[in-house]
Scaffold this active site. Structure first.
Site, PDB file in Angstrom:
ATOM      1  N   GLU A 136      73.990  24.951  41.996  1.00 16.54           N
ATOM      2  CA  GLU A 136      74.262  25.814  43.135  1.00 16.54           C
ATOM      3  C   GLU A 136      74.592  24.959  44.335  1.00 16.54           C
ATOM      4  O   GLU A 136      73.930  23.957  44.605  1.00 16.54           O
ATOM      5  CB  GLU A 136      73.035  26.671  43.446  1.00 16.54           C
ATOM      6  CG  GLU A 136      72.897  27.850  42.526  1.00 16.54           C
ATOM      7  CD  GLU A 136      71.751  28.734  42.963  1.00 16.54           C
ATOM      8  OE1 GLU A 136      71.919  29.952  42.950  1.00 16.54           O
ATOM      9  OE2 GLU A 136      70.688  28.210  43.319  1.00 16.54           O
TER      10      GLU A 136
ATOM     11  N   CYS B 191      68.218  46.505  30.737  1.00 14.47           N
ATOM     12  CA  CYS B 191      68.255  46.270  29.292  1.00 14.47           C
ATOM     13  C   CYS B 191      66.952  45.707  28.735  1.00 14.47           C
ATOM     14  O   CYS B 191      66.807  45.540  27.525  1.00 14.47           O
ATOM     15  CB  CYS B 191      69.414  45.347  28.916  1.00 14.47           C
ATOM     16  SG  CYS B 191      69.111  43.617  29.298  1.00 14.47           S
TER      17      CYS B 191
ATOM     18  N   ASP C 161      69.076  25.052  37.711  1.00 16.96           N
ATOM     19  CA  ASP C 161      68.531  25.769  38.857  1.00 16.96           C
ATOM     20  C   ASP C 161      67.520  24.869  39.544  1.00 16.96           C
ATOM     21  O   ASP C 161      66.614  24.339  38.903  1.00 16.96           O
ATOM     22  CB  ASP C 161      67.851  27.068  38.410  1.00 16.96           C
ATOM     23  CG  ASP C 161      67.325  27.855  39.604  1.00 16.96           C
ATOM     24  OD1 ASP C 161      68.062  27.969  40.607  1.00 16.96           O
ATOM     25  OD2 ASP C 161      66.190  28.347  39.542  1.00 16.96           O
TER      26      ASP C 161
ATOM     27  N   ASP D  95      63.438  31.073  36.351  1.00 19.49           N
ATOM     28  CA  ASP D  95      64.273  29.923  36.719  1.00 19.49           C
ATOM     29  C   ASP D  95      65.315  29.639  35.641  1.00 19.49           C
ATOM     30  O   ASP D  95      66.446  29.246  35.934  1.00 19.49           O
ATOM     31  CB  ASP D  95      63.401  28.680  36.942  1.00 19.49           C
ATOM     32  CG  ASP D  95      62.579  28.801  38.223  1.00 19.49           C
ATOM     33  OD1 ASP D  95      63.088  29.415  39.180  1.00 19.49           O
ATOM     34  OD2 ASP D  95      61.442  28.297  38.248  1.00 19.49           O
TER      35      ASP D  95
HETATM   36 ZN   LIG Z   1      69.801  43.211  31.486  1.00 18.85          ZN
END
Ligand SMILES: [Zn+2]
Length: 397
Positions: free
Chosen positions: A265, A354, A181, A361
């Site tokens: 990316e 969750c 990233d 990052d």
């Molecule tokens: Zn999650």
């Protein structure tokens, strides 16, 4: 494949003066030939390289300073101009100004260039009319010489050799894949939990750059004092730039050496950095904020990193995979829940579904890796599923 090798030149005072002269001649040829091309176009005509080269040879009789420069460098300038006009259009190609464009000239024919190593630290190269010039031997040439470019950068002279390295492809290194990233706060975060960053400007240098800028604003245009300030400014900027190039090359080398696949990316940097200002008819929004972001993006050198990665991957037996940048910063890498609130702050990611918590990052880097594995058919396709859960597009300011 062709690749460049740049070395620091140690010119004598006379050689330096002569190099400046050659640079001046090439700049004048560039500007004159560009004006001529434009004039032809305005009248609905066209003039190309062959005719311009013929006219330049004629002009040497009337302008002795023109025949002082090595003729190949002048012809090469005309060729470069032709290429620039074909790529960008005759009216978009820029003038080379005496102050803003540093001297650069190319010797296109390897038959007229001889390179020798003379000691552990020094090499020398024989160039038409300039003679033998010494350079710091910091690395082997590593291939067959194609051409040589002499250029000035930040007050120093360099020679850049273009060599054919004879390398088609390296054996895949078999390392594990990694997602990268490219952030604003941290230059590079990887899916295996590493962060790589470096300050490119020290606080002292930043203060000095500010002072020099203020001094430049006060000084009269075209004055000698202003030229001296400008030279100091350029030297300092070059130092910062060198540090950045060094960091990017080092990072790219490590990533491609340790990993068989590097997923990044595919950001359209040009678009991201150009759009903020908008047009007079459609002024951009948040121009100031985006301006800051743009500077940060450019300062971290995203484009440079990608370029370095592609280059080093060839040598290190790795491959670079680009994936579209969709919601990588908002999606939970653990359960796939995608929401802007997941990103608590610049640094912290906490999933609302969750409870998964991670560095923002690094979480993004993990998503990038998963996307890369999905497109190359090597990973579980859970990432593809999460795409359907994506919220409607919201524009982040
Ligand atoms: Zn999650």
């Amino acid at each position: 494949m062709l690749t460049g090798r740049r070395y620091l030149l140690a010119l004598t005072a006379e050689q330096e003066e002569f190099a400046e002269k050659i640079g001046d001649a090439c700049r004048t040829v560039w500007n004159t030939a560009l004006e001529q091309r434009r004039e032809y176009r305005r009248r609905g005509g066209f003039i190309g390289y062959v005719e311009q080269a013929r006219q330049m040879a004629e002009a040497k009789k009337d302008f002795p300073w023109l025949s002082e420069a090595p003729s190949h460098t002048l012809q090469q300038t005309l060729r470069d101009l032709e290429k620039a006009c074909k790529t960008h259009g005759t009216f978009k190609v820029r003038w080379r100004s005496k102050h803003k464009s540093a001297p650069t000239f190319r010797f296109p024919d390897p038959k007229h260039i001889a390179v020798e190593r003379i000691s552990r630290r020094w090499g020398r190269v024989k160039l038409p009319k300039l003679g033998w010039v010494r350079f710091r031997w910091t690395r082997p040439l590593g291939g067959n010489l194609r051409n040589a470019t002499v250029l000035k950068d930040g007050g120093r002279w360099y020679i850049s050799f273009c060599v054919e390295d004879g390398l088609v492809a390296s054996v895949p290194n078999g390392g594990p894949p990694v997602g990268v990233d490219r952030g604003v706060a941290i230059a590079v975060a990887t899916s295996d939990g590493q962060m790589r960053d470096r300050k490119f400007v020290t606080p002292g240098e930043a203060a000095r750059l500010r002072r020099l800028q203020q001094r430049l604003d006060r000084q009269k245009k075209g004055s000698n004092r202003r030229a001296a300030t400008r030279a100091k400014f350029a030297r300092l900027n070059a130092r910062v730039r060198n540090r950045r190039t060094d960091f990017l090359a080092w990072t790219a080398n490590q990533l491609t050496r340790d990993h068989g696949m590097v997923v990044v990316e595919d950001l359209k940097i040009r678009n991201m950095t150009a759009s903020a200002k908008g047009s007079p008819a459609e002024p951009g929004t948040h121009v100031r904020a985006k301006g800051g972001l743009n500077r940060a993006i450019l300062a971290k050198g995203w484009g440079g990193l990608l370029f370095s990665l592609e280059h080093k991957a060839r040598y290190n037996g790795s491959r670079i995979v680009r994936v579209p940048p969709a919601y990588t910063s908002q999606t939970c890498n653990s359960c796939g829940h995608c929401a802007p609130e997941n990103r608590e702050s610049q640094a912290v990611f906490r999933c609302r579904a969750c409870g998964h918590q991670a560095n923002a990052d690094i979480n993004a880097a993990c998503n990038i890796l998963a996307a890369g594995l999905a497109v190359t058919g090597r990973g579980d396709l859970a990432v593809g599923r999460s795409a359907k859960r994506q919220p409607p597009v919201t524009v982040a300011a």
